[in-house]
Design an enzyme around this catalytic site. Sequence first.
Site, PDB file in Angstrom:
ATOM      1  N   ALA A  37       0.847  -1.189   0.000  1.00 43.60           N
ATOM      2  CA  ALA A  37       0.000   0.000   0.000  1.00 43.60           C
ATOM      3  C   ALA A  37       0.886   1.245   0.000  1.00 43.60           C
ATOM      4  O   ALA A  37       2.083   1.174   0.309  1.00 43.60           O
ATOM      5  CB  ALA A  37      -0.908   0.000   1.220  1.00 43.60           C
ATOM      6  N   GLU A  55       4.177  -5.591   7.117  1.00 43.42           N
ATOM      7  CA  GLU A  55       3.530  -4.511   7.869  1.00 43.42           C
ATOM      8  C   GLU A  55       4.058  -4.382   9.287  1.00 43.42           C
ATOM      9  O   GLU A  55       4.086  -3.278   9.855  1.00 43.42           O
ATOM     10  CB  GLU A  55       2.011  -4.744   7.904  1.00 43.42           C
ATOM     11  CG  GLU A  55       1.301  -4.515   6.576  1.00 43.42           C
ATOM     12  CD  GLU A  55       1.258  -5.753   5.688  1.00 43.42           C
ATOM     13  OE1 GLU A  55       0.523  -5.742   4.696  1.00 43.42           O
ATOM     14  OE2 GLU A  55       1.982  -6.744   5.983  1.00 43.42           O
ATOM     15  N   GLY A  59      -0.002  -4.995   0.816  1.00 42.09           N
ATOM     16  CA  GLY A  59      -1.260  -4.945   0.085  1.00 42.09           C
ATOM     17  C   GLY A  59      -1.176  -5.602  -1.272  1.00 42.09           C
ATOM     18  O   GLY A  59      -2.172  -6.112  -1.790  1.00 42.09           O
ATOM     19  N   GLU A  96      -1.621  -9.238  -0.590  1.00 45.50           N
ATOM     20  CA  GLU A  96      -3.036  -9.427  -0.273  1.00 45.50           C
ATOM     21  C   GLU A  96      -3.893  -9.352  -1.538  1.00 45.50           C
ATOM     22  O   GLU A  96      -4.869 -10.102  -1.678  1.00 45.50           O
ATOM     23  CB  GLU A  96      -3.473  -8.383   0.751  1.00 45.50           C
ATOM     24  CG  GLU A  96      -2.884  -8.640   2.129  1.00 45.50           C
ATOM     25  CD  GLU A  96      -3.057  -7.482   3.090  1.00 45.50           C
ATOM     26  OE1 GLU A  96      -3.459  -7.738   4.239  1.00 45.50           O
ATOM     27  OE2 GLU A  96      -2.788  -6.330   2.705  1.00 45.50           O
TER      28      GLU A  96
END
Length: 262
Positions: free
Chosen positions: A70, A136, A113, A116
């Site tokens: 992200a 993360e 992300g 994911e």
Amino acid sequence: MTEQRDRLVIVERQAEQRTALVRLNRPRQLNALNGEVMDALCDALEELDRDDAIRCLVVTGNQRAFAAGADIGEMAGATAVEMLASNRIGQWDRVRRIGKPVIAAVNGWCLGGGCELAMTLDLIVAGESARFGQPEINIGVIPGAGGTQRLTRAIGKSRAMEMILTGEPISAADALRAGLAAQVVPDEVVVEDALTLAARIATKSPIALRLAKESVNNAYEMSLTDALAHERRLFYLLFATEDQKEGMAAFLEKRAPDFTGR
């Protein structure tokens, strides 16, 4: 045919193969997934999902990265209330709701992300140099778009716990052995091989593909008893389709079926 959506996402349709390639296009940021990129990606996938001429999709990045996570700069100063109100992670739910099969073609970094996102899609074709991880923990948070759940379901508790608690990535070979990736191929043919697989899938009945995808996903979300009952209902439902009649007739007549999606 190639389409550009604000140049953050590039869509290439292969009409003859009934497939489409959706390419993340933020190379300087290693395809970091900010709100604009995810909106463009979701819009593209939803449009292709509605297009009866397309039966299977491929999502990719570039040689350096599928998506390196992200966009931290977009979130660094946010409060809990702002994160809750913006519901940025809801965009991953839009990806999950795509009905057609979607293949992730992964080269380079596939982190946070991005990992994911790849796991939200239906299967992963990885290049030999691909690296998968949920880092993360290194910035004081945890995976929030399905990483703690989908990774655990894909590779098991112990291995997922190690990846998430250390933040360290695994290789494509390890991802294949663990069951995270379906195939590992040379880097230079990742997209080509993913599109070849997509074209093979696209020859199947579009209705059966959607219901097969739904049923497999239910294996993670229902009890075994409920999932088996749902699978059985979907199986029976397909006997109301022209594709079932065509598929079984073609088998008995020893010819290739011509599925129409009806």
